[in-house]
Design an enzyme around this catalytic site. Structure first.
Site, PDB file in Angstrom:
ATOM      1  N   CYS A 169      -2.801   9.931  -5.916  1.00 47.98           N
ATOM      2  CA  CYS A 169      -3.966   9.499  -4.920  1.00 47.98           C
ATOM      3  C   CYS A 169      -4.948  10.516  -5.023  1.00 47.98           C
ATOM      4  O   CYS A 169      -4.649  11.775  -5.018  1.00 47.98           O
ATOM      5  CB  CYS A 169      -3.413   9.453  -3.575  1.00 47.98           C
TER       6      CYS A 169
ATOM      7  N   LYS B 243       0.814  -1.252  -0.075  1.00 50.02           N
ATOM      8  CA  LYS B 243       0.010  -0.021   0.027  1.00 50.02           C
ATOM      9  C   LYS B 243       1.089   1.250   0.174  1.00 50.02           C
ATOM     10  O   LYS B 243       2.026   1.096   0.615  1.00 50.02           O
ATOM     11  CB  LYS B 243      -1.051  -0.017   1.403  1.00 50.02           C
TER      12      LYS B 243
HETATM   13  C1  DHB Z   1      -5.696   5.783  -1.712  1.00 49.41           C
HETATM   14  C2  DHB Z   1      -6.174   5.786  -2.833  1.00 49.41           C
HETATM   15  C3  DHB Z   1      -5.476   6.059  -4.197  1.00 49.41           C
HETATM   16  O1  DHB Z   1      -6.014   5.519  -5.362  1.00 49.41           O
HETATM   17  C4  DHB Z   1      -4.125   5.897  -3.913  1.00 49.41           C
HETATM   18  O2  DHB Z   1      -3.334   5.899  -4.866  1.00 49.41           O
HETATM   19  C5  DHB Z   1      -3.517   5.850  -2.867  1.00 49.41           C
HETATM   20  C6  DHB Z   1      -4.357   5.854  -1.854  1.00 49.41           C
HETATM   21  C7  DHB Z   1      -6.718   5.902  -0.461  1.00 49.41           C
HETATM   22  O3  DHB Z   1      -7.680   6.425  -0.443  1.00 49.41           O
HETATM   23  O4  DHB Z   1      -6.002   5.246   0.451  1.00 49.41           O
END
Ligand code: DHB
Length: 320
Positions: A133, A39
């Protein structure tokens, strides 16, 4: 910069679903994935946005909607987890990095650099710098070519592992696409991951007449089935642009892939690797092995020896 294709099989999870905890990452490492991606990690640990912040299956199975707000363990924790994964599973580890306001007074750029250096130090094989994001309130860096160049160029000069970047969709922004493509090319990066979710999307629960997610007035990133044709075109557009200019920037294709046919089309469009997000969230990491087996069968059937032969092999429509 070593730009050799070292990830095999060239299929993996996408950063986001099932990639936050050590358990999530172990699950991917044990699967048919050729690489494990985390993540997007930030400097400080984050709990993320208020729930409901994720709708895994929108009506008619057209995809997922999220505004998670970057929940993650913070880079110090990934710095401990990654060496364990490296030791226990022989897989490429890709550290996805983002930046968000936190209690330390580092600028966003300083945060990216501190984390990038820490990831190299702990043994991550590659970086995926997330500049796309849609859910942390600010316009993503990926929509600003100058800041994109500046950030990536600096990170690339600070670390010795390949630097990739995850970019947002530019599908209806022709001029910006070219400006960003030039910025990416000049920054010295190894690869791009295209594309992040489609920003500012919404759905409604008919039963209670509520927006299905709570943060940002119900607007979030749309991923999964419905964004597939957009992602396919983004892959192809970047592939053709880089190829025309003789640039060997690798492409990780991502966006709505849920079958081997769809993965194959990403390779044909120009992807060197594919990532699976929403489908892993809904069906588990087992689908990676199945998809890759079917891709291999297709390659054998059609006489392709390596994935490199497949990458970019699409031709123009002959109109019959
Ligand atoms: C989140 C969503 C995304 O598309 C990303 O690239 C990074 C984080 C999120 O909302 O956690």
């Amino acid at each position: 910069m070593n730009k050799k294709n070292k990830i095999y099989p060239p299929i993996m999870n996408a950063s986001g679903p099932k990639s936050i905890t050590e358990e999530d990452l172990r699950d991917v490492a044990k699967s048919g994935a050729g690489a494990v991606i985390t993540k997007s990690m930030s400097h400080c640990p984050r709990e993320g946005n208020k729930k409901p912040r994720l709708k895994k299956r929108l009506d008619y199975e057209i995809g997922s909607l999220n505004s998670e707000g970057l929940p993650n363990l913070g880079f110090e924790r990934y710095k401990e987890i990654i060496p364990k994964l490296k030791e226990e599973y022989d897989k490429t580890i890709i550290a996805s990095i983002a930046a968000a306001d936190c209690e330390h007074n580092h600028s966003l750029k300083e945060q990216y650099i501190v984390i990038a250096e820490a990831m190299e130090e702990c043994g991550a094989d590659r970086l995926e710098i997330n500049i796309s994001c849609p859910n942390i309130g600010k316009e993503p860096i990926g929509y600003d070519p100058e800041s994109t160049f500046d950030l990536l160029n600096e990170i690339d000069s600070e670390v010795n592992i390949p630097v990739g970047v995850k970019i947002p969709p530019y599908n209806n922004m022709e001029a910006l696409f070219y400006e960003v493509a030039d910025a990416l090319e000049e920054s010295g990066i190894d690869s791009i991951t295209t594309m992040n979710s489609e920003p500012n999307c919404m759905d409604i629960d008919l039963e209670n007449r509520e927006k299905v997610i709570r943060p940002h007035n119900g607007y979030g990133g749309y991923g999964g089935a419905g964004i597939y044709p957009i992602a396919l075109a983004e892959v192809n557009r970047f592939y053709e642009y880089f190829k025309e200019r003789g640039d060997d920037i690798k492409i990780f294709g991502v966006g709505g892939i849920k079958s081997s046919d769809q993965a194959i089309k990403h390779f044909l469009a120009g992807a060197d690797y594919v990532q699976i997000g929403t489908s892993i969230m809904n069906k588990g990491t087992g689908i990676l092995k199945k998809i890759w087996k079917d891709v291999e069968d297709y390659m054998e059937d059609k006489g392709y020896e390596t994935i490199n032969d497949l990458t970019g092999a699409v031709e123009e429509s002959r109109g019959n």
